[in-house]
Design an enzyme around this catalytic site. Structure first.
Site, PDB file in Angstrom:
ATOM      1  N   ASP A   5      -8.128  -3.715  32.902  1.00  0.00           N
ATOM      2  CA  ASP A   5      -7.005  -4.224  32.121  1.00  0.00           C
ATOM      3  C   ASP A   5      -7.138  -5.704  31.773  1.00  0.00           C
ATOM      4  O   ASP A   5      -6.409  -6.207  30.931  1.00  0.00           O
ATOM      5  CB  ASP A   5      -5.685  -3.965  32.860  1.00  0.00           C
ATOM      6  CG  ASP A   5      -5.384  -2.466  32.957  1.00  0.00           C
ATOM      7  OD1 ASP A   5      -6.155  -1.680  32.380  1.00  0.00           O
ATOM      8  OD2 ASP A   5      -4.394  -2.089  33.607  1.00  0.00           O
ATOM      9  N   ASP A  49       1.381 -14.488 -17.751  1.00  0.00           N
ATOM     10  CA  ASP A  49       0.179 -13.955 -17.107  1.00  0.00           C
ATOM     11  C   ASP A  49       0.516 -12.828 -16.138  1.00  0.00           C
ATOM     12  O   ASP A  49      -0.333 -12.032 -15.783  1.00  0.00           O
ATOM     13  CB  ASP A  49      -0.564 -15.076 -16.375  1.00  0.00           C
ATOM     14  CG  ASP A  49      -1.975 -14.651 -16.044  1.00  0.00           C
ATOM     15  OD1 ASP A  49      -2.766 -14.476 -16.982  1.00  0.00           O
ATOM     16  OD2 ASP A  49      -2.275 -14.448 -14.852  1.00  0.00           O
ATOM     17  N   GLY A  77      -4.147 -11.388 -14.735  1.00  0.00           N
ATOM     18  CA  GLY A  77      -3.719 -10.825 -16.014  1.00  0.00           C
ATOM     19  C   GLY A  77      -4.693 -11.037 -17.147  1.00  0.00           C
ATOM     20  O   GLY A  77      -5.106 -10.104 -17.823  1.00  0.00           O
ATOM     21  N   LEU A  78      -5.134 -12.282 -17.340  1.00  0.00           N
ATOM     22  CA  LEU A  78      -5.997 -12.582 -18.475  1.00  0.00           C
ATOM     23  C   LEU A  78      -7.306 -11.816 -18.341  1.00  0.00           C
ATOM     24  O   LEU A  78      -7.825 -11.259 -19.308  1.00  0.00           O
ATOM     25  CB  LEU A  78      -6.243 -14.095 -18.536  1.00  0.00           C
ATOM     26  CG  LEU A  78      -7.086 -14.565 -19.718  1.00  0.00           C
ATOM     27  CD1 LEU A  78      -6.416 -14.188 -21.039  1.00  0.00           C
ATOM     28  CD2 LEU A  78      -7.287 -16.069 -19.641  1.00  0.00           C
TER      29      LEU A  78
END
Lengths: 531, 415
Positions: A36, A290, A425-426
């Site tokens: 552990d 955009d 976006g572009l």
């Protein structure tokens, strides 16, 4: 007995370690076998901490079991107290020790130690890490404060006005191995400071035992991470009359609501309605031209309760996405997540089986996945972009830079981290324009590397067996075949929508009873779905 | 044997035997390791296995729940159900290891009986084997000993004269060693574990064993019981150790000294060249090895004799004097060899001694680095291809790199 290949949460005593390691002057004696001790590396490697967590393991062995393991516990408690001189001691056991029933907490309490001892009972065979963390925080708060005089009716959260001081709140819930907690605390402090609100105690992160004793002095508690802090907040409310906030300030809308809720509790005027637009760039970036390409992007969300609830709200209301899948591995948060999913017209996925999550993801065919590191891997296999929004922690989730999720800056960070995996976006616009050029015949080399820019001859990721199998199983019909001409036409479609087009076309073909899909079927399907 | 042998007990900071699965499942891709244990076991293996999984792993955990403990569900029936589901999902599995854990040992789940019943049910399609990797009985690399010793009874019997290499090696290293043994004139060389779990090597009176790893006590005993002879030698770490290890086989095959020299001398010369730049960085530096992998003694011998390092302390989780005899003989007089662990006292000694390099487990490395002490993860030494004369340079590089990095960063702080 459940088969697990990988799990989102550790055992409950790891949750207890998160609380102990977050605080100052708290030491945890854990009755546990040597294996552990692996848990230390969660802190020293994943969080890259320079100190070991303050945990003493009794590391009992098989040969101890016949003898006196109780004496072993006491020896380790004694040594730990002498060596580390803690201000408070947590005593608990891991799964194996639970079976041998030594009751280490009772043993430690009987040792006449001159410090507060908090006994933890964390049932390892029915509970998990977050529950263990919440329970530990609650037992610690309750254990340390139970002697303090309580008169819940007398608490007045607006007393700061008469006392001519700034209003005071506690921030509850941030802990080690919590998602971006360190930076969230800084950001929330900044946010509150702007509103003239003072932070009294942050707990458990960096809190000392003396800080815990000061908790009742605050006017209101801020419950930053309900998974960890809600039980403590509600006990403080019952016992000392301190109200607490329910809204978690992740995203512009939620931060606005949080400020309104907190100011109302403190008897302050409502905040200016345009503060979010003034302070965060998310609203304007989201409105800017955009971002038009983000319209209706289909997102699949899975992670811890707090972060998926916040993500669903941001995705839909602040980024204009469509949420097509929502779920959590935190059963304790199942109720609110189910309610949120219902509101979105979905059925929430409450599961800690990552394979079920992957299957649901494949079925939903999203354009973006917001998930944990495991969903990042699953999404990679399916060729879908992904951003990580939740624990379990990976070393990558502890960045060197400032990267909060909460407050105004948190909203900025979220905008960037969610939107970057999608094509900007572009760029997407140009790919659409030039996709018939020879450079783009096989798709476009993107951040997804070989998965994005498929080389000729490579199998298409979205055609992975899992996907076709799912489609086939649903209908119960024979598998559809694509003609060479149909495949060629499909390849002309940019990779990031190809999976969706393939699904739509197959659905259409099945509806029309067509066994073969050629280019004409594809155009028919396109017309059918855009109509 | 004049090392200063000491013992210590207290809180330990060592992985348990389950962790061996992490390299065993890579060695035998047609095997699956099913831990019968708790959520902690599942979390441990996934945390130690690297950070995350990139493909579907060949190990998993059958997590015991309250129902199993309360006796509401017959744990054996439950286990059989889980195994059936697993095998239906993964029909390519040929060997299934049922791995006992601390909880399954404590509740005395009889995995031997479960294996037997499953073997009958599977009728030879899958072989089911069991061993314990529990932290109350085993440390770290002892898990491999458990897995291999569970395979020994399944090995076919043969009196064929053969060399058997025992202990997991990297495939490339193994290929190279087999080539070299062939050059020496030893033609039949086999391995345990094999690369395919079904391709089990035979064993019998003609078998002579070279141990590739020093942590295989039970496996060694069981191989002896099957008639194999264990060739005493140091372990194949570093040029010198690897040469002595190969010579032990060559002598057992009565290969003449000229043939041995002709084969090995050029390799030794090349290793000397490969070691030299690292020796320059390591010579005179002080190293402290905390106990974890059982490789500490052979590594200390290599680092002292071939790299010129000073040994502050050599820790080992347990000391099998029989298997370590050849190594202990090569350590300098008075070397402090510490069996067992009291991690706090050990760290106190590390802080007092301020060694240049500490070999330790993953949980301790960053805290020591934060105190300005360079470290090396011991788990890396179990994963890396470090065996054989040809690998001596790479082995030394694992130790010189952290020192080199500290130097670079210290230089960076000057400007």
């Amino acid at each position: 007995m459940d088969l697990t290949l990988w799990t989102y949460e550790g055992p409950p005593h790891v949750g207890a370690m998160r609380i102990a390691a977050s605080m100052k002057g708290v030491h945890y004696v854990l009755h546990a076998p040597q294996g552990d001790t692996y848990a230390d590396l969660l802190f020293t490697m994943i969080e890259r901490r320079g100190q070991r967590p303050p945990v003493t393991y009794t590391t009992f062995q098989a040969r101890d079991l016949g003898g006196d393991t109780a004496e072993l516990v006491k020896r380790h408690v004694r040594e730990a107290v002498e060596r580390f001189e803690p201000d408070a001691l947590l005593v608990g056991e891991s799964c194996t020790a639970e079976l041998i029933q030594d009751q280490p907490g009772a043993l430690a309490c009987g040792m006449g130690l001159n410090l507060p001892v908090v006994t933890l009972e964390l049932p390892a065979y029915s509970k998990k890490e977050n529950w263990g963390a919440a329970e530990t925080l609650y037992q610690l708060v309750r254990g340390l404060l139970k002697q303090q005089p309580a008169n819940p009716g007398a608490h007045n959260p607006t007393a700061w006005k008469e006392e001519q001081r700034r209003p005071r709140v506690n921030l509850l819930g941030p802990s080690l191995l919590g998602f971006r907690c360190r930076d969230d605390v800084l950001e929330v402090r900044k946010l509150l400071d702007r509103h003239g609100i003072e932070v009294a105690v942050v707990m458990p992160l960096d809190a000392s035992v003396a800080d815990v004793m000061r908790l009742p002095d605050a006017d209101v508690n801020v419950c930053l991470y309900p998974e960890i802090a809600e039980s403590s907040c509600s006990w403080l409310e019952r016992t000392f009359g301190q109200p607490f906030t329910r809204t978690v300030p992740i995203g512009v809308g939620a931060t606005t609501d949080f400020l309104a809720e907190l100011r109302a509790l403190l008897g302050m005027e409502p905040p200016a309605s345009d503060e979010g637009a003034q302070q965060s760039r998310l609203p304007w970036y989201s409105e800017s031209v955009d971002s038009t390409y983000l319209t209706g992007k289909r997102v699949f969300i899975f992670g811890d309760g707090t972060h998926v609830l916040a993500a669903a709200r941001i995705a839909r209301r602040e980024l204009g996405f469509e949420v097509v899948g929502l779920g959590t591995y935190s059963r304790e948060m199942a109720r609110p997540v189910r309610a949120k999913a219902k509101e979105l017209g979905l059925e929430a996925l409450i599961s800690d089986d990552y394979l079920a999550v992957e299957a649901a993801m494949a079925e939903a065919a999203p354009e973006l996945v917001l998930g944990t590191q495991m969903e990042r891997h699953s999404a990679k296999r399916l060729g879908i972009p992904c951003a990580v929004i939740s624990t379990p922690m990976h070393v990558q989730d502890v960045p060197a830079r400032y990267s909060p999720q909460m407050g105004w800056e948190g909203a900025n960070v979220i905008f960037d981290t969610w939107v970057h995996p999608l094509m900007m976006g572009l760029e997407e616009h140009l790919i659409g324009m030039f996709r018939h050029d020879f450079e783009f015949v096989d798709g476009h080399q993107s951040h997804l590397g070989h998965l994005g820019g498929l080389q000729s001859g490579q199998p298409e990721p979205n055609a992975a067996p899992a996907m076709t199998a799912v489609a086939g199983d649903v209908s119960g019909e024979t598998t559809l075949t694509w003609t060479a001409d149909g495949e060629a036409e499909l390849k002309k479609i940019p990779f990031f929508v190809r999976g969706k087009v393939r699904r739509n076309t197959e659905t259409y073909a099945r509806e029309q009873g067509r066994g073969q899909i050629d280019s004409e079927t594809l155009y028919d399907a396109k017309a059918h779905f855009s109509a | 044997m004049s090392a200063n042998l000491l013992k210590e007990s207290g809180p330990r900071e060592v992985f348990c035997g389950l962790t061996s699965i992490v390299w065993l499942h890579r060695r035998m891709p047609d095997a699956f390791f099913l831990v019968v244990g708790s959520r902690t076991c599942a979390h441990l293996i996934q945390s130690a296995a690297g950070v995350m999984i990139f493909a579907e792993p060949r190990f998993g955990t059958a997590i015991l729940s309250e129902r199993d403990l309360a006796g509401l569900a017959d744990a054996h029936d439950e286990l059989k159900r889980v195994v059936r589901d697993l095998l239906a999902r993964r029909p390519e599995i040929r060997t299934l290891f049922l791995v006992g854990s601390c909880p399954s040992e404590v509740i005395k789940l009889d995995l031997a009986r479960a294996s037997e019943q499953l073997n009958q049910e599977m009728e030879g399609r899958v072989r089911v084997v069991n061993y314990s990797g529990s932290g109350i009985e085993t440390t770290f690399t002892q898990g491999e000993d458990g897995a291999l010793s569970a395979l020994v009874p399944m090995l076919p019997t043969s009196t064929e004269r053969q060399l058997l290499l025992v202990g997991t090696l990297a495939d490339a290293v193994e290929d190279r060693l087999i080539t070299l043994f062939k050059r020496l004139g030893i033609d039949t060389v086999r391995s345990l574990p094999p690369r395919q779990s079904t391709d089990l090597p035979p064993v019998g009176p003609g078998t002579k064993v070279l141990l590739c790893q020093p942590f295989l006590s039970d496996t060694t005993r069981r191989l002896r019981d099957r008639g194999a002879e264990i060739l005493p030698a140091p372990y194949p770490l570093g040029a010198e150790g690897s040469r002595l290890w190969m010579e032990a086989a060559a002598q057992a095959w009565d290969i003449n000294a000229a043939q041995i020299r002709a084969t090995l001398d050029p390799l030794m010369e090349r290793a000397r060249l490969a070691l030299e730049p690292h020796r320059q960085k390591l010579a005179g530096k002080r190293i402290f090895l905390l106990p974890e992998s059982q490789l500490e003694l052979p590594l200390a011998r290599f680092l002292q004799r071939e790299c010129g390092m000073d040994l502050v302390e050599v820790g080992t989780p347990y000391l099998n004097r029989d298997l370590m005899r050849s190594e202990l003989e090569l350590l300098p007089d008075g070397t402090r060899v510490m069996e067992g662990q009291h991690v706090e006292q050990q760290l106190d000694r590390v802080r007092d001694a301020r060694p240049d390099l500490v070999v330790c487990g993953m949980g301790l490395a960053n805290p020591l680095e934060a105190e300005g002490i360079a470290t090396k993860w011991s788990i890396e030494l179990v994963f890396s291809p470090i065996h054989g004369i040809d690998q001596a340079g790479e082995l030394a590089e694992l130790f010189s790199r952290p020192l080199h990095r500290h130097q670079l960063l210290a230089a960076g702080r000057q400007c």
